[in-house]
Design a protein around this motif. Sequence first.
Motif, PDB file in Angstrom:
ATOM      1  N   ARG A 204       2.077   1.495  -3.632  1.00  0.00           N
ATOM      2  CA  ARG A 204       1.146   2.264  -4.487  1.00  0.00           C
ATOM      3  C   ARG A 204       0.902   3.416  -4.285  1.00  0.00           C
ATOM      4  NH1 ARG A 204      -1.098  -3.094  -3.343  1.00  0.00           N
ATOM      5  NH2 ARG A 204      -2.283  -2.233  -1.889  1.00  0.00           N
ATOM      6  N   ALA A 205       0.828   3.999  -3.124  1.00  0.00           N
ATOM      7  CA  ALA A 205       0.568   5.355  -2.598  1.00  0.00           C
ATOM      8  C   ALA A 205       1.924   6.287  -3.390  1.00  0.00           C
ATOM      9  CB  ALA A 205       0.572   5.732  -1.341  1.00  0.00           C
ATOM     10  N   TYR A 206       3.038   5.763  -3.119  1.00  0.00           N
ATOM     11  CA  TYR A 206       4.359   6.497  -3.671  1.00  0.00           C
ATOM     12  C   TYR A 206       3.912   6.614  -5.187  1.00  0.00           C
ATOM     13  CZ  TYR A 206       8.834   7.785  -5.221  1.00  0.00           C
ATOM     14  OH  TYR A 206       9.926   8.626  -5.585  1.00  0.00           O
TER      15      TYR A 206
ATOM     16  N   LEU B 290       1.325   6.892  -6.903  1.00  0.00           N
ATOM     17  CA  LEU B 290       0.317   8.035  -7.122  1.00  0.00           C
ATOM     18  C   LEU B 290       0.824   9.351  -7.168  1.00  0.00           C
ATOM     19  CD1 LEU B 290      -2.984   6.014  -5.413  1.00  0.00           C
ATOM     20  CD2 LEU B 290      -2.590   6.482  -8.070  1.00  0.00           C
ATOM     21  N   ALA B 291       1.383   9.340  -5.997  1.00  0.00           N
ATOM     22  CA  ALA B 291       1.872  10.900  -5.668  1.00  0.00           C
ATOM     23  C   ALA B 291       3.202  11.122  -6.543  1.00  0.00           C
ATOM     24  CB  ALA B 291       2.777  10.875  -4.072  1.00  0.00           C
TER      25      ALA B 291
ATOM     26  N   LYS C 261       0.929  -1.186   0.009  1.00  0.00           N
ATOM     27  CA  LYS C 261       0.119   0.165   0.062  1.00  0.00           C
ATOM     28  C   LYS C 261       0.950   1.127   0.122  1.00  0.00           C
ATOM     29  CE  LYS C 261      -0.692   0.557   5.002  1.00  0.00           C
ATOM     30  NZ  LYS C 261      -1.820   0.341   6.142  1.00  0.00           N
ATOM     31  N   LEU C 262       2.046   1.300   0.733  1.00  0.00           N
ATOM     32  CA  LEU C 262       2.962   2.307   0.653  1.00  0.00           C
ATOM     33  C   LEU C 262       3.377   2.331  -0.913  1.00  0.00           C
ATOM     34  CD1 LEU C 262       4.702   2.250   3.911  1.00  0.00           C
ATOM     35  CD2 LEU C 262       2.882   3.647   3.240  1.00  0.00           C
TER      36      LEU C 262
END
Length: 119
Positions: free
Chosen positions: A108-110, A112-113, A105-106
Amino acid sequence: MATIADVRALGSTLERSYEVIVRGRVKFRVGQLVYVAFSPDERIMEFGFPKEMRDGLVGGQPDKFSMPSPSDMRFHWVRSELAALEPAEAREFVVDAWRMVVPQKLSRAYDLAHPGGPR
């Protein structure tokens, strides 16, 4: 030509990542897992890399990459001379090594950002 400064700034911004100095060597960790380490003279960067892909990377570009020390062969490591890497390339290896030690999840968040990858 990459330098430790190119990578150090990025490693400090990745979620859950922190810098430590161990026996004169700069290392980046997530929890107790080291994902990037530098030689004491800061010329060599060792980073996490999938074992099953290591032979291909080292064999394909032996001028840039080498196998880790014999005692580190059991780990997911590759070694590179920083001067042989471009700054963007070094940052990509750092992010990929970080991905190996954080929850998906981290990662994937990276993505997206930072849709263009690490800058």
